[in-house]
Design a protein around this motif. Sequence first.
Motif, short mmCIF file in Angstrom:
data_model
loop_
_atom_site.label_atom_id
_atom_site.label_comp_id
_atom_site.label_asym_id
_atom_site.label_seq_id
_atom_site.Cartn_x
_atom_site.Cartn_y
_atom_site.Cartn_z
N GLY A 21 50.83 -27.52 0.01
CA GLY A 21 51.02 -26.71 0.65
C GLY A 21 50.17 -25.00 0.06
N PRO A 22 50.09 -24.05 0.53
CA PRO A 22 51.07 -23.69 1.96
C PRO A 22 50.17 -24.17 2.81
N LEU A 23 50.48 -23.72 3.87
CA LEU A 23 49.81 -24.13 5.25
C LEU A 23 48.46 -23.69 5.23
N ASP A 24 48.26 -22.49 5.30
CA ASP A 24 46.53 -22.03 5.25
C ASP A 24 45.48 -22.86 4.10
N ARG A 25 46.93 -23.05 3.44
CA ARG A 25 46.03 -24.09 2.43
C ARG A 25 45.19 -25.00 2.93
N ALA A 26 46.54 -26.10 3.32
CA ALA A 26 46.26 -27.13 3.92
C ALA A 26 45.34 -27.05 5.48
N ILE A 27 45.72 -26.54 5.96
CA ILE A 27 44.57 -25.96 7.02
C ILE A 27 43.38 -25.94 6.60
N GLU A 28 42.68 -25.79 5.57
CA GLU A 28 41.09 -24.66 5.75
C GLU A 28 40.86 -25.99 4.88
N GLN A 29 41.76 -27.52 4.04
CA GLN A 29 41.34 -28.55 3.17
C GLN A 29 41.18 -28.81 4.30
N ILE A 30 41.47 -29.39 5.72
CA ILE A 30 41.17 -30.61 6.18
C ILE A 30 39.98 -29.61 6.94
N LEU A 31 40.42 -28.48 7.52
CA LEU A 31 39.51 -28.44 8.27
C LEU A 31 37.62 -28.06 7.74
N SER A 32 38.00 -27.89 6.25
CA SER A 32 36.70 -27.73 5.61
C SER A 32 35.77 -29.67 6.20
N VAL A 33 36.62 -30.59 5.96
CA VAL A 33 36.42 -32.02 5.54
C VAL A 33 35.96 -32.21 7.08
N LEU A 34 36.33 -31.74 8.44
CA LEU A 34 36.30 -31.92 9.77
C LEU A 34 34.63 -31.50 10.51
N ARG A 35 34.63 -29.84 9.49
CA ARG A 35 33.28 -29.84 9.75
C ARG A 35 32.76 -30.38 8.99
N SER A 36 32.19 -31.05 7.81
CA SER A 36 30.97 -30.99 7.82
C SER A 36 30.92 -32.69 8.10
N ALA A 37 32.46 -33.53 8.23
CA ALA A 37 31.69 -35.02 9.92
C ALA A 37 31.27 -34.66 10.47
N GLU A 38 31.40 -33.44 11.44
CA GLU A 38 31.61 -33.25 12.39
C GLU A 38 29.62 -32.82 12.65
N GLU A 39 29.22 -32.45 11.58
CA GLU A 39 27.70 -31.77 11.21
C GLU A 39 27.05 -33.10 10.46
N ASN A 40 27.60 -34.22 9.87
CA ASN A 40 26.74 -34.92 10.03
C ASN A 40 26.76 -36.25 11.30
N ALA A 41 27.84 -36.08 11.27
CA ALA A 41 27.67 -36.67 12.78
C ALA A 41 26.79 -36.09 13.53
N LYS A 42 26.90 -35.01 14.00
CA LYS A 42 25.40 -33.97 14.94
C LYS A 42 24.15 -34.68 14.79
#
Length: 355
Positions: free
Chosen positions: A330-351
């Motif tokens: 944690g904290p929550l904000d940090r955990a959310i930003e950590q996973i969103l950063s990776v998901l955004r990158s994965a989505e961009e790569n998929a695109k």
Amino acid sequence: MDQAAHKQASVPQTGQEAAVGYNATDYPVGFVPQDPTAVILGFLRRGERFLVCSHTRPDGDAVGSMLAMGMLLEQMGKRADLVASDRVPAIYRTLPGADKIRHVLRVHGLYDAAILLECDSLERSRVRGLEPYFHINIDHHPTGKNFANLNWIDRNATSVGELVYRLVKAAGATVTPEMARCLYTTVLTDTGGFIFGALRESTFTLAAELTHAGADPIGIAREIYFSTTESKLRLLGAALSTLRREGPIAWLWVTHEDMVRTAAVEEDCEGIVNYAVGIAGVDAAAFLRELPEGQFRLSLRSKGRIDVAAIAVGMGGGGHENAAGVTLDGPLDRAIEQILSVLRSAEENAKNGKA
């Protein structure tokens, strides 16, 4: 803490040799036999006492495959002790023999081998005392590891229950209605109700064979998907109130305070992430649950465009291409930003068509 619930699993000390005779050099850690069913069955036939366990927070595949493995061993005239570091979730307690799975923190005693089902390490079971035993690892996760003396990982299997079924057939054992019910549960739950995972024609052939053997598809589905507790519904309401979306990515969460306020237990969190990934236009979703110590248990789901198993492995977790998990600080904000950063990158790569 309920001390009675934390018994140690043990076999009476009879003085009999604990493990079947084998040359340790024949089964070094990491050994993968060319014919795993034959080698594993050969080992089981020579032994007498076996410990069977799976991962912490057991799901339908873990519970159903443990029970089916125990039934196979009993048919072979062996003793099988089934143990888990967490209690069997309520929706699986009606499975035949579920009361035989003992909730323990540590094991000791004389066993010919410890059979670990869908674990990528001894630590994944959270059961202490496994180290001295001969280990048999049966798994189907893409993130599986050859940590045992005997390893069988089939990443094309829909569930580890499918692998247990193959052992049953190879042993010439009987698929009883009780065993069929347990094995059907592994297939149904690990494919999310035949929605994701290693689905292929053989998956439905397996389901048909288990139904022919006595599994009741309608009854099993009703027990799993139409037995929701009030606490889970209240927790779902709390989670949905946090729902956020950013294009093809959605996420939601619950705090420890939410868990306490709704009187929810860990198993009530199962499936909440599916509400987010089920949104039209969403490719991947995340659900975060705050743990009492401040960390966050992250559940990831994908419709196939993004490999969430690869994401989870990169963060220290594991799972399937469409369903994976990991624990974050944690904290929550940090955990959310950590996973969103990776998901955004994965989505961009998929695109962009990148791996």
